[in-house]
Design an enzyme around this catalytic site. Structure first.
Site, PDB file in Angstrom:
ATOM      1  N   GLY A  45       0.784  -1.377  -0.060  1.00 36.36           N
ATOM      2  CA  GLY A  45       0.074  -0.125   0.042  1.00 36.36           C
ATOM      3  C   GLY A  45       0.927   1.170  -0.176  1.00 36.36           C
ATOM      4  N   GLN A  50       2.931   9.962   1.321  1.00 38.61           N
ATOM      5  CA  GLN A  50       4.194   9.159   1.207  1.00 38.61           C
ATOM      6  C   GLN A  50       5.238   9.586  -0.116  1.00 38.61           C
ATOM      7  OE1 GLN A  50       2.476   5.331   2.053  1.00 38.61           O
ATOM      8  NE2 GLN A  50       4.500   5.005   3.141  1.00 38.61           N
ATOM      9  N   CYS A  92       6.102  -0.091   7.462  1.00 41.10           N
ATOM     10  CA  CYS A  92       5.535   0.949   6.508  1.00 41.10           C
ATOM     11  C   CYS A  92       6.816   1.523   5.657  1.00 41.10           C
ATOM     12  CB  CYS A  92       5.199   2.227   7.271  1.00 41.10           C
ATOM     13  SG  CYS A  92       4.821   3.744   6.604  1.00 41.10           S
ATOM     14  N   LEU A  93       6.495   1.785   4.392  1.00 43.81           N
ATOM     15  CA  LEU A  93       7.669   2.135   3.382  1.00 43.81           C
ATOM     16  C   LEU A  93       8.274   3.493   3.683  1.00 43.81           C
ATOM     17  CD1 LEU A  93       5.766   1.348  -0.029  1.00 43.81           C
ATOM     18  CD2 LEU A  93       7.739   0.062   1.209  1.00 43.81           C
ATOM     19  N   HIS A 134      -4.027   1.096   7.920  1.00 43.60           N
ATOM     20  CA  HIS A 134      -3.035   1.688   7.745  1.00 43.60           C
ATOM     21  C   HIS A 134      -2.919   2.909   6.684  1.00 43.60           C
ATOM     22  CE1 HIS A 134       1.753   1.286   7.888  1.00 43.60           C
ATOM     23  NE2 HIS A 134       1.484   2.164   6.711  1.00 43.60           N
ATOM     24  N   GLU A 135      -3.327   2.700   5.609  1.00 45.47           N
ATOM     25  CA  GLU A 135      -3.509   3.755   4.598  1.00 45.47           C
ATOM     26  C   GLU A 135      -4.415   4.759   5.019  1.00 45.47           C
ATOM     27  OE1 GLU A 135      -0.812   3.441   2.860  1.00 45.47           O
ATOM     28  OE2 GLU A 135      -0.597   1.749   2.970  1.00 45.47           O
ATOM     29  N   HIS A 138      -2.627   7.212   7.323  1.00 45.73           N
ATOM     30  CA  HIS A 138      -1.737   8.056   6.676  1.00 45.73           C
ATOM     31  C   HIS A 138      -2.434   9.509   5.962  1.00 45.73           C
ATOM     32  CE1 HIS A 138       2.244   6.203   6.075  1.00 45.73           C
ATOM     33  NE2 HIS A 138       1.788   5.235   5.783  1.00 45.73           N
TER      34      HIS A 138
END
Ligand SMILES: [Zn+2]
Length: 170
Positions: A45, A50, A92-93, A134-135, A138
């Site tokens: 994701g 991000q 997480c990226l 999670h997204e 963000h």
């Protein structure tokens, strides 16, 4: 085109995003770039903040490109329902190299537009429900570390500060 992924510590990751007003050609390019960036990472994701864009938009694919139907784009998403609880390891990226066990509802129903502006509702369970949450976090300026308590959070934050000081972060 791949875009650089913003890392923990950048202010854009800590603030709420703005709704997408219209799905313009620029938004379509952003979506294409986000999908490419997510697959290249690789990740399941990626949210617009991000890649340094403060808009309510994310892409998700829990198969990381193996099943075409798993790729979903959500524009201006909202939760319809959430229930239950799951405890799983999460990463997480924007926090490469770090994971932690995070408590999340095990089911989530999300409503939002796809990239063609078509409204849809998706019922998710397990990993997909986790990815949605999670997204969505963000889009509200929250990272998984913000959901940790006490020492678990301190250990990660301290290690990132150390990496930042030695120029290995960011
Ligand atoms: Zn993330």
């Amino acid at each position: 085109m791949r875009r650089p992924i913003v890392k923990y510590g950048s202010r854009i990751l800590q603030r709420a995003t703005e709704p997408v007003d219209a799905i313009t050609p620029e938004i379509q390019t952003l979506i294409d770039d986000m999908i490419e960036t997510m697959y290249a990472a690789p990740g399941i994701g990626l949210a617009a903040p991000q890649v340094d864009v403060a808009l309510r938009l994310f892409v998700v694919d829990i198969s990381v490109g193996r099943r075409p139907q798993d790729l979903m784009v959500f524009i201006n998403p909202e939760f319809v329902a959430r229930e239950g609880m799951q405890l799983e390891e999460e990463g997480c990226l924007s926090l490469p190299g770090f994971t932690a066990t995070v408590a999340r509802p095990i089911k989530a129903t999300l409503k939002g537009q796809d990239r063609h502006g078509v409204e849809r509702i998706v019922d998710a369970e397990g990993l997909l429900a986790r990815a949605f949450q999670h997204e969505m976090d963000h889009l509200d300026g929250t990272l998984f570390v913000d959901r940790l308590r006490g020492i678990k959070r301190d250990v990660i934050v301290r290690r990132i500060h150390k990496l930042t000081r030695s120029g290995e972060w960011g």
